[in-house]
Design an enzyme around this catalytic site. Structure first.
Site, PDB file in Angstrom:
ATOM      1  N   ASN A  47     -62.456 -59.108  65.955  1.00 28.82           N
ATOM      2  CA  ASN A  47     -63.674 -58.390  66.336  1.00 28.82           C
ATOM      3  C   ASN A  47     -64.795 -59.375  66.636  1.00 28.82           C
ATOM      4  O   ASN A  47     -64.896 -60.443  66.028  1.00 28.82           O
ATOM      5  CB  ASN A  47     -64.085 -57.340  65.294  1.00 28.82           C
ATOM      6  CG  ASN A  47     -64.171 -57.841  63.871  1.00 28.82           C
ATOM      7  OD1 ASN A  47     -63.457 -58.770  63.491  1.00 28.82           O
ATOM      8  ND2 ASN A  47     -65.028 -57.245  63.078  1.00 28.82           N
ATOM      9  N   GLU A  49     -68.842 -59.237  67.077  1.00 25.62           N
ATOM     10  CA  GLU A  49     -70.061 -58.430  66.928  1.00 25.62           C
ATOM     11  C   GLU A  49     -71.207 -59.031  67.744  1.00 25.62           C
ATOM     12  O   GLU A  49     -71.095 -60.130  68.302  1.00 25.62           O
ATOM     13  CB  GLU A  49     -70.422 -58.315  65.445  1.00 25.62           C
ATOM     14  CG  GLU A  49     -69.326 -57.599  64.671  1.00 25.62           C
ATOM     15  CD  GLU A  49     -69.680 -57.299  63.224  1.00 25.62           C
ATOM     16  OE1 GLU A  49     -70.653 -57.880  62.690  1.00 25.62           O
ATOM     17  OE2 GLU A  49     -68.966 -56.472  62.628  1.00 25.62           O
ATOM     18  N   CYS A  58     -64.087 -54.331  69.114  1.00 29.20           N
ATOM     19  CA  CYS A  58     -63.080 -54.343  68.052  1.00 29.20           C
ATOM     20  C   CYS A  58     -61.958 -55.343  68.373  1.00 29.20           C
ATOM     21  O   CYS A  58     -61.668 -55.617  69.540  1.00 29.20           O
ATOM     22  CB  CYS A  58     -62.446 -52.975  67.902  1.00 29.20           C
ATOM     23  SG  CYS A  58     -63.540 -51.703  67.271  1.00 29.20           S
ATOM     24  N   GLU A  60     -58.768 -54.957  68.159  1.00 28.01           N
ATOM     25  CA  GLU A  60     -57.659 -54.359  68.918  1.00 28.01           C
ATOM     26  C   GLU A  60     -57.939 -54.413  70.408  1.00 28.01           C
ATOM     27  O   GLU A  60     -57.070 -54.731  71.221  1.00 28.01           O
ATOM     28  CB  GLU A  60     -57.457 -52.889  68.512  1.00 28.01           C
ATOM     29  CG  GLU A  60     -57.069 -52.680  67.063  1.00 28.01           C
ATOM     30  CD  GLU A  60     -58.266 -52.524  66.133  1.00 28.01           C
ATOM     31  OE1 GLU A  60     -59.313 -53.168  66.371  1.00 28.01           O
ATOM     32  OE2 GLU A  60     -58.153 -51.767  65.168  1.00 28.01           O
ATOM     33  N   CYS A  89     -59.911 -47.707  64.741  1.00 29.78           N
ATOM     34  CA  CYS A  89     -60.913 -46.683  65.055  1.00 29.78           C
ATOM     35  C   CYS A  89     -60.426 -45.819  66.219  1.00 29.78           C
ATOM     36  O   CYS A  89     -59.487 -46.166  66.939  1.00 29.78           O
ATOM     37  CB  CYS A  89     -62.265 -47.331  65.384  1.00 29.78           C
ATOM     38  SG  CYS A  89     -62.366 -48.018  67.045  1.00 29.78           S
ATOM     39  N   CYS A  92     -60.327 -47.403  69.788  1.00 28.23           N
ATOM     40  CA  CYS A  92     -59.177 -48.288  70.028  1.00 28.23           C
ATOM     41  C   CYS A  92     -57.893 -47.491  70.190  1.00 28.23           C
ATOM     42  O   CYS A  92     -57.031 -47.848  70.998  1.00 28.23           O
ATOM     43  CB  CYS A  92     -59.066 -49.313  68.903  1.00 28.23           C
ATOM     44  SG  CYS A  92     -60.392 -50.536  68.986  1.00 28.23           S
TER      45      CYS A  92
HETATM   46  N1  THU Z   1     -63.590 -52.890  63.853  1.00 27.89           N
HETATM   47  C1  THU Z   1     -62.466 -53.363  64.486  1.00 27.89           C
HETATM   48  O1  THU Z   1     -62.416 -54.539  64.890  1.00 27.89           O
HETATM   49  N2  THU Z   1     -61.440 -52.513  64.655  1.00 27.89           N
HETATM   50  C2  THU Z   1     -61.412 -51.223  64.236  1.00 27.89           C
HETATM   51  O2  THU Z   1     -60.465 -50.506  64.524  1.00 27.89           O
HETATM   52  C3  THU Z   1     -62.482 -50.729  63.387  1.00 27.89           C
HETATM   53  C4  THU Z   1     -63.718 -51.538  63.379  1.00 27.89           C
HETATM   54  C5  THU Z   1     -64.718 -53.806  63.666  1.00 27.89           C
HETATM   55  C6  THU Z   1     -65.939 -53.470  64.479  1.00 27.89           C
HETATM   56  C7  THU Z   1     -67.016 -54.095  63.641  1.00 27.89           C
HETATM   57  O3  THU Z   1     -67.124 -55.462  63.987  1.00 27.89           O
HETATM   58  C8  THU Z   1     -66.513 -54.011  62.215  1.00 27.89           C
HETATM   59  O4  THU Z   1     -65.119 -53.787  62.321  1.00 27.89           O
HETATM   60  C9  THU Z   1     -67.148 -52.910  61.394  1.00 27.89           C
HETATM   61  O5  THU Z   1     -67.106 -51.701  62.041  1.00 27.89           O
END
Ligand code: THU
Length: 143
Positions: A47, A49, A58, A60, A89, A92
């Site tokens: 991920n 940010e 994300c 994925e 999530c 994704c």
């Molecule tokens: N996140 C992912 O990388 N994948 C997911 O399926 C759920 C959330 C990340 C996004 C963000 O950087 C952190 O997790 C918190 O939401």
């Protein structure tokens, strides 16, 4: 196509490794993903940010977009590693569904344990996808 237990553990290990590259200073929630293609190639992602939170991508989707940008559109499995085996999530799941509604999803924890596995159809039943727009691109023609 079948994915051996060995290959599953390898994918989890790779997701564990790439999770260390996560750029997540805001949530501190690190995620790693590793996508196995039918040809045996693996695309990984973490991920990423942003100070403008909504721009976060994300793990994925990072892995998926890397694969698609390399023209690797046929996939067998994706491993996702979080601290404790969290599931992907909804966004994704939808992006996965665009390419393979039968994708095998493996969930692991930070210690490299494979905790759970399921198909994308289980994670996203009755999905909206390419088929609804009469797109039969041959990858995911029935969902
Ligand atoms: N996140 C992912 O990388 N994948 C997911 O399926 C759920 C959330 C990340 C996004 C963000 O950087 C952190 O997790 C918190 O939401």
């Amino acid at each position: 196509m079948n994915v051996s237990l060995d290959a599953k553990h390898r994918l989890i290990r790779l997701a564990c490794e790439v999770r260390k590259h996560a750029y997540a200073p805001y949530s501190n929630y690190l995620v790693g993903a590793a996508l196995l293609t039918k040809e045996g190639a693996i695309f990984s992602g973490c991920n990423v940010e942003n100070a403008s939170y909504g721009l976060t991508c994300c793990a994925e989707r990072v892995a998926i977009f890397k694969a698609v940008s390399e023209k690797a559109l046929e996939w067998l499995a994706m491993a996702i590693v979080t601290k404790d085996g969290g599931a992907p999530c909804g966004a994704c799941r939808q992006v996965m569904n665009e390419f393979n509604s039968d994708l095998l999803v493996l969930l692991g924890d930070e210690k490299g344990n494979l905790l759970r596995e399921m198909t994308l159809k289980q994670l996203l039943p009755d999905a909206f996808g390419p088929y609804n727009l009469n797109l039969t691109h041959g990858l995911n023609a029935t969902t």
